[in-house]
Design a protein around this motif. Structure first.
Motif, PDB file in Angstrom:
ATOM      1  N   LEU A   1       0.880  -1.182  -0.053  1.00  0.00           N
ATOM      2  CA  LEU A   1       0.058   0.180   0.003  1.00  0.00           C
ATOM      3  C   LEU A   1       0.811   1.188  -0.107  1.00  0.00           C
ATOM      4  O   LEU A   1       1.984   1.231   0.681  1.00  0.00           O
ATOM      5  N   LYS A   2       0.416   2.249  -0.745  1.00  0.00           N
ATOM      6  CA  LYS A   2       1.127   3.333  -0.962  1.00  0.00           C
ATOM      7  C   LYS A   2       0.627   4.397   0.367  1.00  0.00           C
ATOM      8  O   LYS A   2      -0.562   4.326   0.553  1.00  0.00           O
ATOM      9  N   LYS A   3       1.588   5.163   0.915  1.00  0.00           N
ATOM     10  CA  LYS A   3       1.255   6.214   2.012  1.00  0.00           C
ATOM     11  C   LYS A   3       0.518   7.298   1.024  1.00  0.00           C
ATOM     12  O   LYS A   3       0.926   7.581   0.140  1.00  0.00           O
ATOM     13  N   PRO A   4      -0.646   7.762   1.753  1.00  0.00           N
ATOM     14  CA  PRO A   4      -1.178   9.091   1.100  1.00  0.00           C
ATOM     15  C   PRO A   4      -0.314  10.374   1.242  1.00  0.00           C
ATOM     16  O   PRO A   4       0.721  10.404   2.040  1.00  0.00           O
ATOM     17  N   ALA A   5      -0.259  11.023   0.075  1.00  0.00           N
ATOM     18  CA  ALA A   5       0.480  12.308   0.235  1.00  0.00           C
ATOM     19  C   ALA A   5       0.294  13.267   1.377  1.00  0.00           C
ATOM     20  O   ALA A   5      -0.980  13.335   1.841  1.00  0.00           O
ATOM     21  N   ALA A   6       1.196  14.021   1.821  1.00  0.00           N
ATOM     22  CA  ALA A   6       1.183  14.953   2.891  1.00  0.00           C
ATOM     23  C   ALA A   6       0.254  16.063   2.389  1.00  0.00           C
ATOM     24  O   ALA A   6       0.105  16.520   1.315  1.00  0.00           O
ATOM     25  N   PRO A   7      -0.688  16.631   3.275  1.00  0.00           N
ATOM     26  CA  PRO A   7      -1.598  17.588   2.958  1.00  0.00           C
ATOM     27  C   PRO A   7      -0.747  18.846   2.522  1.00  0.00           C
ATOM     28  O   PRO A   7       0.119  19.215   3.332  1.00  0.00           O
ATOM     29  N   PRO A   8      -1.156  19.640   1.933  1.00  0.00           N
ATOM     30  CA  PRO A   8      -0.358  20.898   1.409  1.00  0.00           C
ATOM     31  C   PRO A   8      -0.461  21.952   2.667  1.00  0.00           C
ATOM     32  O   PRO A   8      -1.381  21.884   3.426  1.00  0.00           O
ATOM     33  N   VAL A   9       0.705  22.667   2.960  1.00  0.00           N
ATOM     34  CA  VAL A   9       0.904  23.513   3.758  1.00  0.00           C
ATOM     35  C   VAL A   9       0.080  24.896   3.536  1.00  0.00           C
ATOM     36  O   VAL A   9       0.125  25.308   2.313  1.00  0.00           O
TER      37      VAL A   9
END
Length: 95
Positions: free
Chosen positions: A32-40
């Motif tokens: 499973l791929k980790k979800p992308a970090a939310p934008p700052v």
């Protein structure tokens, strides 16, 4: 084969049949791929924050020269102590 025990000669080598049970099995699921970090908030694209370069983190070429000089200076001091100790030993052997 006469010098090998009969029970050892008839057994297969260890590890040779380790994967035999997996031959007909279904392939494993992809990781499973980790979800992308939310934008700052407040950032406007990749150029919003200045990324540190190698010069910012290491001190640049001047810091490299200073560290190298300290290294050589410490080595010279160690060699001077060794020369003093050798001179004392030589003087002790001559007396």
């Amino acid at each position: 084969m006469s010098d090998i025990a009969p029970d050892v000669a008839s057994e297969p080598a260890s590890g040779m049949d380790a994967g035999a049970a997996d031959i007909g099995a279904a392939p494993a699921a992809p990781p499973l791929k980790k979800p992308a970090a939310p934008p700052v908030k407040g950032a406007k694209g990749p150029a919003a924050g200045k990324a540190k370069t190698q010069d910012d983190t290491t001190g640049g070429p001047l810091m490299t020269v200073l560290v190298r000089n300290e290294f050589y200076r410490d080595g010279f001091r160690n060699m001077m102590w060794l020369a003093v100790i050798e001179a004392v030993v030589i003087a002790g052997l001559l007396v």
